[in-house]
Design an enzyme around this catalytic site. Structure first.
Site, PDB file in Angstrom:
ATOM      1  N   HIS A 654       1.468  -1.393  -0.704  1.00  0.00           N
ATOM      2  CA  HIS A 654      -0.165   0.056  -0.406  1.00  0.00           C
ATOM      3  C   HIS A 654       0.828   1.780  -0.105  1.00  0.00           C
ATOM      4  CE1 HIS A 654       1.238  -0.924   4.361  1.00  0.00           C
ATOM      5  NE2 HIS A 654       0.709   0.638   4.661  1.00  0.00           N
ATOM      6  N   ASP A 656       0.932   5.176   1.625  1.00  0.00           N
ATOM      7  CA  ASP A 656       0.221   5.626   3.251  1.00  0.00           C
ATOM      8  C   ASP A 656      -0.601   7.304   2.525  1.00  0.00           C
ATOM      9  OD1 ASP A 656       1.391   4.122   5.189  1.00  0.00           O
ATOM     10  OD2 ASP A 656       3.251   5.132   5.440  1.00  0.00           O
ATOM     11  N   HIS A 706       4.545   0.293  -0.323  1.00  0.00           N
ATOM     12  CA  HIS A 706       5.408  -0.804   0.533  1.00  0.00           C
ATOM     13  C   HIS A 706       4.541  -1.827   1.258  1.00  0.00           C
ATOM     14  CE1 HIS A 706       4.055   2.361   2.875  1.00  0.00           C
ATOM     15  NE2 HIS A 706       4.200   1.897   3.856  1.00  0.00           N
ATOM     16  N   ARG A 716       3.457  -8.201  18.164  1.00  0.00           N
ATOM     17  CA  ARG A 716       4.400  -7.284  17.578  1.00  0.00           C
ATOM     18  C   ARG A 716       4.051  -5.768  17.776  1.00  0.00           C
ATOM     19  NH1 ARG A 716       6.058  -5.194  11.206  1.00  0.00           N
ATOM     20  NH2 ARG A 716       7.553  -3.680  11.436  1.00  0.00           N
TER      21      ARG A 716
END
Length: 725
Positions: A654, A656, A706, A716
């Site tokens: 995607h 940002d 990314h 995480r």
């Protein structure tokens, strides 16, 4: 007689024939200060009444001092007729110049006895009209200082038959206002303060005059330089004596700060020769960074086997921090006494009880009082204070970015705060030394010997409407003991030192307790402490040591958060617990639709958006403006994302919705999770081992398509900020 006196007026006014006489039944700090200034100018001092019980009354409630007249009358019988006697108080007096100047000014009066002069009449106002008038100057006699020839002084006190508790001031006043006696003895007043300056009623007349390595008190009303400074009444004698005559000058700085020390440097760590200290810790209100306080306490460079702890905690909220500290480290100290919130002990009682723990221990030599909002950055603070060897002494600490400190340089007429002329210079370090001050708070060291003598009262923290520390300082300054001048200066001086950098005090204003880790919200109120707690220790080296790494094109990697900062953010989010479902529909954002959803919690949901914005402006903006010139940091969206193998293990490719993105790793790969990382597809470049607390900064649109790599085990956490110019 007259012929002899005319000749003596010329022959006897020499250094060797001057004798300074004072009454001191007890050696106090004020007396030692007086003697230090006398030695500086080589005055010859005769002390009357040493070791004798004081019966001269209490000047605070009624006139007194007759015992001084009795002692002087007896003492004069043993003095040579050719002596010139200066009779002065000593507990609140300092010399500003030497015998030569004093005798010269005395001779210039052409009188045989010269009294100091007062602005105010005391103790009998009805006698005002009987005082002679002067064309200029003060009209009223002050008995705290006078100079004269022995024969004339004998004549003056010959008729004394009063009690020790009678008023010396009234006795001498009645002689002075009697025209026949005044003429016979040849008395006058030093009405323009050329020899004596009584500070009571004339504080504004005096300023410091610095010249040629010496400091004088200058009377600005008469433009005179008095030789004797007398701090009768509630005055600023302690302020003046911080300088006069050469205690502190611009040429030498502090000339006495290294005198009479108690060195500890030669003692071995753990040695029983170290003084035993009771440390009183007082938690009286909700306070940030309590756990940091105890971490700092542990780091004090002082043998723990020579320390006892008295901990008073009034706040249930802080019980966890206190208990955790005692569980891990309590046994390292010689003894620990804890008063918890369940005991409902009031603040005054707790302070008195802390002092009692030292007072009742025959081995205790010092009580070190610390409020929980004190941040001591100097590990040697306790040693430094002990070595200074003062009765009560505080390390100067400040409120970050303000002129607010833990001492007052002066008092107002009603006993509250007043700013001394040197306050700002002391706070800002332009004047460095050990300063006699009227008020201390937050942190100070008290000699145990005081608790057995001058401060033996079991209630030192009560005094009318005054708060705790004001009451303690008031009682230390003004508590009446049976000495000639105790009602004014009882001998317990309080000092503050700024000879080292010691630390600061926290702001407890606006401290909220509605979160798990409330200290996270302290970035506005206590920014320095927030930074030390939550910002990575290497952050300040980013630019200087070029710590910014470039793992992929136009991707920058640098340290930002400490481990504790990361942990607290994660724990705060989990404590809040309202994680999004990872669906496209999202009412939290404008438009209500998220194209690439994550399981997350927004900063707005925990009311942290203002704090996060300040974090970006203070710590991210300086870097972005260097790496991406022309762009300015204003976040559009900030949130914490959680990745779990059975929940949301990865994020598909995607862009940002930002000009650039900040991505901060909040936990540690291998230790906390497996897999994970970020891949920039256009460059086929991955950051697969994010470092805890480090931030990735990369463009959001166009170039840096990314994806979030799969988390295969554990959980995480990352903090993400979308930044738009």
């Amino acid at each position: 007689m007259r012929k002899w006196q005319r000749s003596v007026n010329i022959r006897l006014l020499t250094f060797s024939n001057l004798l300074v006489v004072t009454v001191a039944t007890k050696e106090t700090d004020g007396f030692r200060r007086f003697m230090r200034s006398a030695r500086h100018f080589n005055y010859t001092i005769k002390v009357l009444g040493r070791g004798e019980p004081w019966k001269g009354g209490d000047y605070m409630t009624e006139p007194g001092g007759g015992q001084k007249v009795r002692l002087l009358k007896a003492g004069l019988q043993e003095m040579e007729e050719d002596k010139v006697v200066l009779f002065i108080d000593s507990y609140d007096v300092v010399f500003a110049s030497g015998p030569k100047e004093l005798l010269k000014k005395f001779q210039q009066t052409r009188h045989k006895v010269v009294f100091s002069a007062e602005t105010l009449i005391w103790p009998d106002r009805h006698l005002e009209d009987k005082h002679p008038h002067f064309r200029e100057g003060k009209r009223f006699l002050g008995s705290g200082g006078f100079i004269g020839y022995v024969p004339n002084l004998k004549e003056m006190v010959a008729d004394w038959t009063g009690e020790d508790s009678d008023s010396d001031q009234l006795f001498f006043t009645k002689i002075y206002i009697n025209p026949e006696k005044r003429k016979s003895i040849n008395i006058t007043l030093d009405n323009r303060c050329r020899m004596f300056h009584n500070l009571h009623g004339s504080l504004d007349e005096v300023v410091l005059k610095f010249e040629d390595g010496q400091v004088r008190a200058r009377n600005v009303l008469y433009d005179t330089l008095p030789v004797v400074i007398h701090g009768n009444g509630p005055t600023k004698i302690n302020y003046l004596s911080n300088y006069i005559p050469t205690v502190w000058t611009f040429e030498t700085g502090c000339s006495v700060c290294l005198e009479d020390l108690r060195p500890l440097s030669g003692l071995k760590v753990g040695c029983l020769e170290y003084p035993l200290v009771v440390i009183g810790i007082f938690i009286q209100q909700p306070t940030p960074f309590v756990s940091v306080f105890f971490e700092t306490l542990l780091k004090l460079e002082y043998p723990k086997n020579r320390l006892k702890l008295f901990i008073y905690n009034q706040e249930q909220h802080h019980e966890v921090a206190v208990s955790s500290f005692l569980k891990d480290h309590g046994k390292e100290y010689q003894d620990v006494k804890v008063i918890g919130p369940e005991e409902n002990m009031d603040r005054v009682a707790s302070r008195n009880l802390g002092l009692d723990m030292c007072r009742q221990d025959k081995d205790c030599e010092y009580f070190f009082s610390m409020d929980i909002e004190v941040v001591l950055k100097n590990k040697d603070t306790l040693k430094i204070l002990i070595e200074q060897n003062e009765p009560i002494i505080a390390p100067m600490i400040t409120r970050e970015g303000r002129l607010w400190t833990n001492f007052w340089g002066a008092l107002s007429a009603d006993g509250y705060y007043a700013r001394s002329e040197d306050y700002v210079d002391i706070v800002q370090g332009r004047r460095v030394g050990v300063w006699n001050v009227p008020y201390l708070t937050k942190v100070y060291l008290v000699k145990a010997s005081l608790l057995h003598e001058e401060l033996s009262n079991n209630d030192l923290f009560s005094s009318g409407t005054l708060d705790l520390d004001m009451a303690f300082c008031h009682n230390a300054r003004n508590k009446v003991i049976l000495t000639p001048f105790a009602s004014i200066f009882q001998g317990v001086f309080m000092y503050v030192t700024n000879m080292h950098t010691f630390g600061r005090m926290l702001s407890t204003e606006n401290y909220q307790m509605s979160h798990l880790h409330n200290d996270l919200w302290q970035i506005f109120e206590n920014p320095k402490d927030w930074e030390e707690r939550y910002i990575h220790e290497n952050y300040t080296k980013i630019m200087r040591d070029k710590l910014i790494e470039t793992p992929c094109p136009d991707v920058y990697w640098f340290p930002l958060f400490s481990d504790i900062g990361c942990d607290h953010i994660v724990q705060e989010m989990e404590n809040f617990g309202q994680w999004s479902g990872g669906r496209n529909t999202d009412t939290r954002i404008q438009g209500g639709y998220e194209n690439v959803p994550t399981i997350d919690i927004h900063m707005t949901q925990i009311n942290y958006e203002k704090e996060w914005q300040k974090l970006l402006l203070d710590y991210i903006a300086p870097i972005t403006e260097t790496m991406y010139p022309g762009y300015y940091t204003k976040f559009d969206l900030a949130f914490v994302v959680r990745y779990k193998p059975d929940e949301q293990p990865f994020l598909r490719p995607h862009h940002d919705a930002s000009t650039f993105t900040i991505n901060i790793a909040l936990n540690q790969k291998v230790l906390d999770y497996q897999g994970g990382g970020c891949r920039f597809i256009r460059y086929n470049c991955s950051v697969e081992a994010p470092r805890k607390g480090w931030a990735l900064m990369h463009p959001g649109r166009l170039t840096h398509y990314h994806e979030g790599l799969r988390t295969t085990a554990g959980t995480r956490y990352i903090a993400v900020s979308f930044v738009d110019p």
